[in-house]
Design a protein around this motif. Sequence first.
Motif, PDB file in Angstrom:
ATOM      1  N   MET A   1       0.831  -1.208   0.000  1.00 49.68           N
ATOM      2  CA  MET A   1       0.000   0.000   0.000  1.00 49.68           C
ATOM      3  C   MET A   1       0.870   1.265   0.000  1.00 49.68           C
ATOM      4  N   ILE A   2       0.554   2.193  -0.872  1.00 51.43           N
ATOM      5  CA  ILE A   2       1.374   3.399  -0.925  1.00 51.43           C
ATOM      6  C   ILE A   2       0.845   4.448   0.040  1.00 51.43           C
ATOM      7  N   ASN A   3       1.761   4.943   0.849  1.00 51.11           N
ATOM      8  CA  ASN A   3       1.353   5.999   1.777  1.00 51.11           C
ATOM      9  C   ASN A   3       2.329   7.166   1.654  1.00 51.11           C
ATOM     10  N   ILE A   4       1.904   8.176   0.927  1.00 51.47           N
ATOM     11  CA  ILE A   4       2.825   9.321   0.760  1.00 51.47           C
ATOM     12  C   ILE A   4       2.183  10.623   1.242  1.00 51.47           C
ATOM     13  N   TYR A   5       1.201  10.504   2.132  1.00 51.86           N
ATOM     14  CA  TYR A   5       0.529  11.725   2.601  1.00 51.86           C
ATOM     15  C   TYR A   5       1.505  12.697   3.260  1.00 51.86           C
ATOM     16  N   PHE A   6       2.365  12.148   4.107  1.00 57.89           N
ATOM     17  CA  PHE A   6       3.327  13.019   4.789  1.00 57.89           C
ATOM     18  C   PHE A   6       4.242  13.719   3.794  1.00 57.89           C
ATOM     19  N   GLN A   7       4.690  12.919   2.781  1.00 61.53           N
ATOM     20  CA  GLN A   7       5.597  13.501   1.790  1.00 61.53           C
ATOM     21  C   GLN A   7       4.900  14.610   1.008  1.00 61.53           C
ATOM     22  N   LEU A   8       3.642  14.341   0.635  1.00 63.39           N
ATOM     23  CA  LEU A   8       2.902  15.353  -0.138  1.00 63.39           C
ATOM     24  C   LEU A   8       2.688  16.605   0.703  1.00 63.39           C
ATOM     25  N   ALA A   9       2.317  16.385   1.985  1.00 64.03           N
ATOM     26  CA  ALA A   9       2.116  17.540   2.863  1.00 64.03           C
ATOM     27  C   ALA A   9       3.410  18.335   2.975  1.00 64.03           C
ATOM     28  N   GLY A  10       4.516  17.586   3.113  1.00 64.52           N
ATOM     29  CA  GLY A  10       5.829  18.250   3.218  1.00 64.52           C
ATOM     30  C   GLY A  10       6.127  19.041   1.957  1.00 64.52           C
ATOM     31  N   LEU A  11       5.806  18.444   0.804  1.00 66.02           N
ATOM     32  CA  LEU A  11       6.069  19.110  -0.473  1.00 66.02           C
ATOM     33  C   LEU A  11       5.276  20.418  -0.556  1.00 66.02           C
ATOM     34  N   VAL A  12       4.008  20.343  -0.173  1.00 69.37           N
ATOM     35  CA  VAL A  12       3.164  21.540  -0.235  1.00 69.37           C
ATOM     36  C   VAL A  12       3.736  22.634   0.683  1.00 69.37           C
ATOM     37  N   LEU A  13       4.093  22.241   1.883  1.00 68.57           N
ATOM     38  CA  LEU A  13       4.642  23.224   2.834  1.00 68.57           C
ATOM     39  C   LEU A  13       5.896  23.885   2.279  1.00 68.57           C
ATOM     40  N   THR A  14       6.823  23.067   1.796  1.00 64.27           N
ATOM     41  CA  THR A  14       8.090  23.628   1.319  1.00 64.27           C
ATOM     42  C   THR A  14       7.864  24.517   0.104  1.00 64.27           C
ATOM     43  N   MET A  15       6.938  24.089  -0.762  1.00 63.88           N
ATOM     44  CA  MET A  15       6.671  24.930  -1.931  1.00 63.88           C
ATOM     45  C   MET A  15       6.043  26.255  -1.526  1.00 63.88           C
ATOM     46  N   MET A  16       5.222  26.189  -0.502  1.00 60.02           N
ATOM     47  CA  MET A  16       4.616  27.423   0.009  1.00 60.02           C
ATOM     48  C   MET A  16       5.707  28.397   0.481  1.00 60.02           C
ATOM     49  N   VAL A  17       6.625  27.835   1.254  1.00 56.88           N
ATOM     50  CA  VAL A  17       7.730  28.681   1.742  1.00 56.88           C
ATOM     51  C   VAL A  17       8.502  29.246   0.558  1.00 56.88           C
ATOM     52  N   ALA A  18       8.746  28.382  -0.454  1.00 55.27           N
ATOM     53  CA  ALA A  18       9.526  28.828  -1.612  1.00 55.27           C
ATOM     54  C   ALA A  18       8.827  29.972  -2.325  1.00 55.27           C
ATOM     55  N   VAL A  19       7.500  29.844  -2.485  1.00 52.38           N
ATOM     56  CA  VAL A  19       6.753  30.888  -3.194  1.00 52.38           C
ATOM     57  C   VAL A  19       6.786  32.188  -2.388  1.00 52.38           C
ATOM     58  N   LEU A  20       6.528  32.082  -1.087  1.00 51.98           N
ATOM     59  CA  LEU A  20       6.566  33.283  -0.241  1.00 51.98           C
ATOM     60  C   LEU A  20       7.941  33.938  -0.302  1.00 51.98           C
ATOM     61  N   PHE A  21       8.943  33.102  -0.204  1.00 50.78           N
ATOM     62  CA  PHE A  21      10.318  33.592  -0.180  1.00 50.78           C
ATOM     63  C   PHE A  21      10.649  34.329  -1.471  1.00 50.78           C
ATOM     64  N   ALA A  22      10.196  33.743  -2.595  1.00 52.01           N
ATOM     65  CA  ALA A  22      10.553  34.330  -3.886  1.00 52.01           C
ATOM     66  C   ALA A  22       9.699  35.543  -4.228  1.00 52.01           C
ATOM     67  N   SER A  23       8.461  35.600  -3.683  1.00 54.38           N
ATOM     68  CA  SER A  23       7.556  36.650  -4.136  1.00 54.38           C
ATOM     69  C   SER A  23       7.821  37.991  -3.459  1.00 54.38           C
ATOM     70  N   LYS A  24       8.396  37.961  -2.249  1.00 57.89           N
ATOM     71  CA  LYS A  24       8.653  39.227  -1.568  1.00 57.89           C
ATOM     72  C   LYS A  24       9.946  39.833  -2.097  1.00 57.89           C
ATOM     73  N   THR A  25      10.102  41.117  -1.839  1.00 61.83           N
ATOM     74  CA  THR A  25      11.332  41.770  -2.257  1.00 61.83           C
ATOM     75  C   THR A  25      12.501  41.041  -1.603  1.00 61.83           C
ATOM     76  N   ARG A  26      13.355  40.500  -2.401  1.00 66.54           N
ATOM     77  CA  ARG A  26      14.466  39.785  -1.794  1.00 66.54           C
ATOM     78  C   ARG A  26      15.757  40.549  -1.963  1.00 66.54           C
ATOM     79  N   LEU A  27      16.573  40.432  -0.982  1.00 70.23           N
ATOM     80  CA  LEU A  27      17.912  40.965  -1.106  1.00 70.23           C
ATOM     81  C   LEU A  27      18.802  39.756  -1.167  1.00 70.23           C
TER      82      LEU A  27
END
Length: 643
Positions: A1-27
């Motif tokens: 049985m495939i169980n990748i819920y944690f991995q998917l949740a982790g992926l979503v979280l990290t991508m969220m951080v990446a988007v936030l990080f990239a979208s604000k004015t970065r130095l």
Amino acid sequence: MINIYFQLAGLVLTMMVAVLFASKTRLLFDTDMAFAHLMISILTVTVLNIIAVYGMELYVNGKLAEAITLWGGKIYMLFAVLVGYFSLRYTLIVVHNPNEELPDKTLYLKALVPLVLCALAAFFSDVSVKEKGSDGILYFSGSFVYISYLTLIVYLLLCAVVIFRHRSKMERHYFISATAFSVIIFGSIIITFFNPYYKILTFTMALAILFMYLEMENPDDYVDCVSGALNEYTFQKWGEKLLRDRNEMGFFVISLSNADDIKKKMEASEYEFLLRDMKQQLVKLHFGKVFRLDSGEFVCTAKPSEERVIVLGSIMEVVQNLSEKYSGFSAREVRYGAIPSLLEYDDISDFFQDLRFFLRHLETMSKDTWHALDEETLHIKREEDFIVLSLKQAILNDEIMVYYQPIYSTAKQKYTTAEALIRIRDLNGQFMSPERFIPIAEQQGYILTLGHAVFENVCRFIRENNLEEKGFDYIEINISTVQCMQKGLAGELVSMMKKYSISPGFINLEITETTAVKSENTLLKNMQRLIELGVSFSLDDYGSGYSNLDYVIRMPFYLVKLDKLLVWSSFEQEKTRVLLETSVEMFQQMHLKIVAEGVETKEQALYMAGLGVDYLQGYYFSKPVSEAEFLSLVYTNPRKTLA
Ligand code: C2E
Ligand code: CA
Ligand code: CA
């Protein structure tokens, strides 16, 4: 049985951080770069984890070769170790002192050693796919799993050591989040170690990076929330980076002088719109970064190749357009400055001192053009620094002196009053001009001390020599605007007069027109209290600045002092003569006493006396003199006829 819920949740979280990080004015600060590396490594390991989980499933169903599956697992685990490496790098950068060089490259190479060893071990240790009996969950097992966990723990421990060693220097939020980051991942390794089928490692990594982002890489910390420009903290960090990188970048300064006045003229929300608009226009116009400092000025980066005149020209145009758009805001209230480069500074804090001076200095400069933070400006700053040092020294050594300039009464034909004038020597023993040091003392917070010392000096002098009984009516003492803004001024002066048993009627306080305009309410309260006791007030420097006569009517003055420039130019200009003569007539009708200052010649004295001016003060009679000289004058005080 495939169980990748944690991995998917982790992926979503990290991508969220990446988007936030990239979208604000970065130095692109070093810490930002290191954070980005860490984030990307977590993103990668999460994706690899998902692939590896599918790989195991395919392998068990006989659809994927064993070698590919197992090497896929090893690569995933190696990337997990890589996250450890980037955490260590990030920690090293976060703890380092901004004024020091960054950790040198060999340190990073050394930090790679555990990772390289772990990669080598991948060739000599094994990995196998296991199944948790009851519910068929697949997971990796075998010696390489332990080796990679161990290496990751080594990295986390190294992070802990670095954090621990620098804990006193670290900013609190860095300390908390870096510690939490390590602890969260460490905890998940322990859990996975005993329950390998839980596979929560990449999910907890995602949680850790989210936590870290919110705690220390949150760009809101970098941004001024009113204008949306980068804030002063960021400007400081940016300056430190430029200096470290020996970058030749300079800055343009756009200063809304007396921003408070502009704010008063506009609605609060309109003012915020103006700031936001200005920031946006500057960003559009310009290619670099736009900061707004806590004192309110905008600062834009300037590349060394840019023609200053051209860029400043377009900045002025932007301001001009804004002043047409916002009614309460006038382009006339803006000052412009250019800072060529930071390279001449060894220490960033020296630069910030110069910058603060420059911003203050800009206020006093002409508005029609821009000014550079150049040698000439720095020369003025050094002069100011010297004055401040001399003031501090004089205060410390109790060396504040008072000279007295006698004032001639045209009715009694002798000196009946005198003006007390502060005298301070500089570090070389020369007298400094009060015209120069009083404004500096006002700006830098020394004026209250000086004012207090002068008042005490005068009271002591009057008491010690019983001036009240020597034919003098009162002594005039100058009071600065800053003193008049103090609610406690009247109380302070009253207790001083009590201390030396001076009758308040023997004190006359001189206030300039500027003071009357700037601190009217507090001033009036102070005046009322003192006048009730018998203190009288003079309006100093009449005719030198503001020409609004309103306050002469509203404020309870006893006397008006005609400014020396007015006196002098009335001998040169017909119009000024008319102004002076009508002023004298007007004050006489208001029953105000009049002093003419700056009387240097007999001709001036006779003319003023002829107009009916009550008192004459100037070099023609006497310069301001020391206590001793003044006393000998007091004892003789011969009648001096003007004829
Ligand atoms: P002010 O209140 O207008 O004081 C008169 C200034 O004119 C004095 O300069 C005095 O020396 C000068 N003066 C008097 N007669 C003549 C003259 O015939 N010709 C010329 N050329 N100058 C004459 P000083 O002592 O340098 O003081 C300058 C200013 O510094 C004062 O102008 C006053 O605004 C401020 N100041 C002086 N002492 C104090 C003080 O104790 N407290 C405060 N807050 N300000 C002070
Ligand atoms: Ca005066
Ligand atoms: Ca004066």
